[in-house]
Motif scaffolding. Structure first.
Motif, PDB file in Angstrom:
ATOM      1  N   THR A  21      69.594  20.252  19.928  1.00 42.97           N
ATOM      2  CA  THR A  21      68.715  20.941  18.979  1.00 42.97           C
ATOM      3  C   THR A  21      67.419  20.168  18.803  1.00 42.97           C
ATOM      4  OG1 THR A  21      70.722  21.503  17.791  1.00 42.97           O
ATOM      5  CG2 THR A  21      68.659  21.996  16.712  1.00 42.97           C
ATOM      6  N   THR A  22      67.544  18.844  18.625  1.00 44.76           N
ATOM      7  CA  THR A  22      66.358  18.014  18.450  1.00 44.76           C
ATOM      8  C   THR A  22      65.446  18.115  19.660  1.00 44.76           C
ATOM      9  OG1 THR A  22      67.737  16.469  17.243  1.00 44.76           O
ATOM     10  CG2 THR A  22      65.572  15.706  17.861  1.00 44.76           C
ATOM     11  N   SER A  62      65.120  20.604  21.853  1.00 42.85           N
ATOM     12  CA  SER A  62      64.395  21.868  21.936  1.00 42.85           C
ATOM     13  C   SER A  62      63.356  21.947  20.822  1.00 42.85           C
ATOM     14  CB  SER A  62      65.368  23.029  21.874  1.00 42.85           C
ATOM     15  OG  SER A  62      65.962  23.096  20.606  1.00 42.85           O
ATOM     16  N   ARG A  63      63.675  21.368  19.653  1.00 43.18           N
ATOM     17  CA  ARG A  63      62.705  21.420  18.565  1.00 43.18           C
ATOM     18  C   ARG A  63      61.468  20.598  18.867  1.00 43.18           C
ATOM     19  NH1 ARG A  63      65.810  21.465  12.788  1.00 43.18           N
ATOM     20  NH2 ARG A  63      66.878  23.426  13.177  1.00 43.18           N
ATOM     21  N   TRP A  72      59.287  22.755  21.106  1.00 46.20           N
ATOM     22  CA  TRP A  72      58.732  23.905  20.412  1.00 46.20           C
ATOM     23  C   TRP A  72      57.684  23.495  19.382  1.00 46.20           C
ATOM     24  CZ3 TRP A  72      57.577  28.586  20.725  1.00 46.20           C
ATOM     25  CH2 TRP A  72      57.478  29.427  19.616  1.00 46.20           C
ATOM     26  N   TYR A  73      57.976  22.461  18.575  1.00 46.09           N
ATOM     27  CA  TYR A  73      57.038  22.035  17.551  1.00 46.09           C
ATOM     28  C   TYR A  73      55.765  21.467  18.145  1.00 46.09           C
ATOM     29  CZ  TYR A  73      60.550  22.537  13.851  1.00 46.09           C
ATOM     30  OH  TYR A  73      61.469  23.019  12.965  1.00 46.09           O
ATOM     31  N   HIS A 106      66.428  13.610  14.248  1.00 49.78           N
ATOM     32  CA  HIS A 106      66.356  15.017  13.886  1.00 49.78           C
ATOM     33  C   HIS A 106      65.514  15.213  12.631  1.00 49.78           C
ATOM     34  CE1 HIS A 106      68.067  19.058  14.136  1.00 49.78           C
ATOM     35  NE2 HIS A 106      68.164  19.035  12.827  1.00 49.78           N
ATOM     36  N   ILE A 136      61.471  16.998  12.147  1.00 49.28           N
ATOM     37  CA  ILE A 136      61.093  18.073  11.226  1.00 49.28           C
ATOM     38  C   ILE A 136      60.000  17.600  10.275  1.00 49.28           C
ATOM     39  CG2 ILE A 136      61.935  19.527   9.376  1.00 49.28           C
ATOM     40  CD1 ILE A 136      64.567  19.650  10.749  1.00 49.28           C
TER      41      ILE A 136
END
Lengths: 212, 212
Positions: A175-176, A178-179, A182-183, B174, B178
């Motif tokens: 998840t990290t 892909s984030r 994307w970010y 993670h 964010i």
């Protein structure tokens, strides 16, 4: 009172020796003021058996007293005892997380730190083999092989647990990953958007001021 | 009949006392020096174990400076030293029986949480067999098997502690992804807004007309 200590101390030493032979205990230094905590991360449904005792080898003074507290990861107090020289607790973990066992000396005026003997057993090692041996009437080599079988099952369970944890962690990592991609693209997009908005606004502003 | 029952009971008791129990991996917070003591019953026992620095929030650098680990024998001699490591396995043969001291030194000011596991393994050798006629040679094999299983269990505890540390790092990454990207977007928007406001003010009517 002195007689009581004289009877208690050899008993304490005997208890410690039996504990040392039956399972391994760890001795910890307790500072004269402040709390000393040990913790362990457990998953749920694990049997925990703990035993602690203050170690003292001088016969003239009384054994120093301590207080202990065992808390679950969500804050529930599982065992709390004040002003004792030894104690034991047993529980089955219902939540997975960090279980904290804290000790503190009640009378900080002792000066020197004390030593506490902690015997903490979880899972298969917490099984009461003597009662199982008595109940099923097995002894000797068969009992030892039963213990080994228990140890092998525990190893298997631990492996499955580690595999599940690794799978969870892999999910978080992916998840990290892909984030981050994307970010970063969104960040580039916002940068371009902000500069376009600036240029458009300033052009309009200068046209209104009749500078362009 | 009675003597065979008695001999079985003694054998069972002896076997129970030679069983070296399992200590689960406790975690302790090391502020400056933290010492753990473990009693070794027989000379020549293999003391094995591992320790992992679990909870460290390093901010900028990518590598932890590590802690020092020193094992001292009951006579005061240093048996093993490991400097500047963040997790290691150790094994040594105890030169004598007694209370061994395992110390963790933290040279830095941030407290670290160390998860450690120490196991003292005893395999009865020919000397013990000769001393006690109730001890069967099969017990030697059983003890070796037990020690092999204990080493697998120790390795699993080491892997579990390392997995815990990896999980901390993953979760921290993670969260950082964010928060830092959202902070970046906000800062970008604010910076471009401030730029526009500044340029507007440079061209405002209250200032002289072609001052820029």
């Amino acid at each position: 009172m002195a007689e009581n200590a004289r009877v208690l101390l050899p008993l304490l030493l005997l208890l410690m020796l039996v504990r040392v032979q039956n399972g391994e205990s760890v001795w910890l230094n307790l500072p004269s003021s402040g709390t000393k905590c040990v913790s362990e991360e457990l998953h749920n449904n694990v049997v925990v058996v703990g035993d602690y005792a203050v170690v003292s080898d001088d016969h003239e003074h009384l054994t120093p007293i301590i207080s202990s507290k065992v808390t679950s990861p969500y804050g529930n107090v599982l065992h709390h005892k004040e002003n004792v020289t030894h104690g034991q607790f047993a529980f089955t973990s219902s939540e997975s997380g960090q279980y904290l066992t804290c000790f503190w000396a009640d009378h900080p005026a002792e000066g020197v730190g004390l030593i506490v003997n902690i015997d903490w057993k979880i899972g298969v090692a917490a099984k009461d083999w003597e009662s199982i041996a008595r109940k099923e009437k097995i002894e000797g080599v068969e009992l030892e092989l039963r213990k080994l079988e228990g140890a092998v099952e525990a190893i298997h369970d631990n492996l499955l647990y580690l595999k599940n944890r690794e799978a969870e962690m892999r999910g978080v990592s992916e998840t990290t990953n892909s984030r981050v991609a994307w970010y970063s693209i969104v960040s580039l997009g916002i940068c371009i958007l902000a500069s376009c908005a600036q240029v458009w606004y300033l052009t309009r502003f200068f046209q209104k001021k009749k500078l362009i | 009949m009675k003597t065979t029952m008695k001999s079985y009971a003694i054998l069972g008791l002896l076997l129970l006392t030679t069983f070296s129990g399992e200590l689960s991996a406790l975690s302790v917070t090391v502020n400056d020096v933290e010492c753990v003591y473990e009693y070794v019953l027989y000379e020549g026992d293999t003391v094995s174990g591992n320790f992992v620095v679990v909870d460290h929030d390093i901010f900028w650098s990518s590598d932890h400076p590590g802690i020092d680990f020193i094992v001292s024998s009951p006579g005061g001699n240093v048996v093993q030293t490991m400097k500047g490591t963040s997790g290691e396995k150790f094994e040594f043969k105890a030169p004598r029986s007694g209370m061994y001291q395992f110390c963790f030194h933290n040279p830095y000011s941030t407290p670290e949480t160390v998860s450690f596991y120490i196991h003292v393994g005893h395999i009865p050798n020919e000397h013990d067999l000769a001393k006690d006629e109730h001890l069967d040679p099969v017990n030697v094999k059983i003890a070796e098997l037990r020690e092999a299983l204990e080493s697998v269990t120790a390795e699993q505890k080491y892997l579990k502690a390392r997995d815990a540390r990896h999980r901390h790092t993953n979760e921290s990454t993670h969260k950082r992804v964010i928060f830092y990207t959202i902070g970046e977007y906000i800062l970008l928007a604010v910076a471009s807004g401030l730029q526009v406001v500044y340029i507007r003010r440079l061209f405002s009517k209250s200032v002289a007309y072609n001052r820029v």
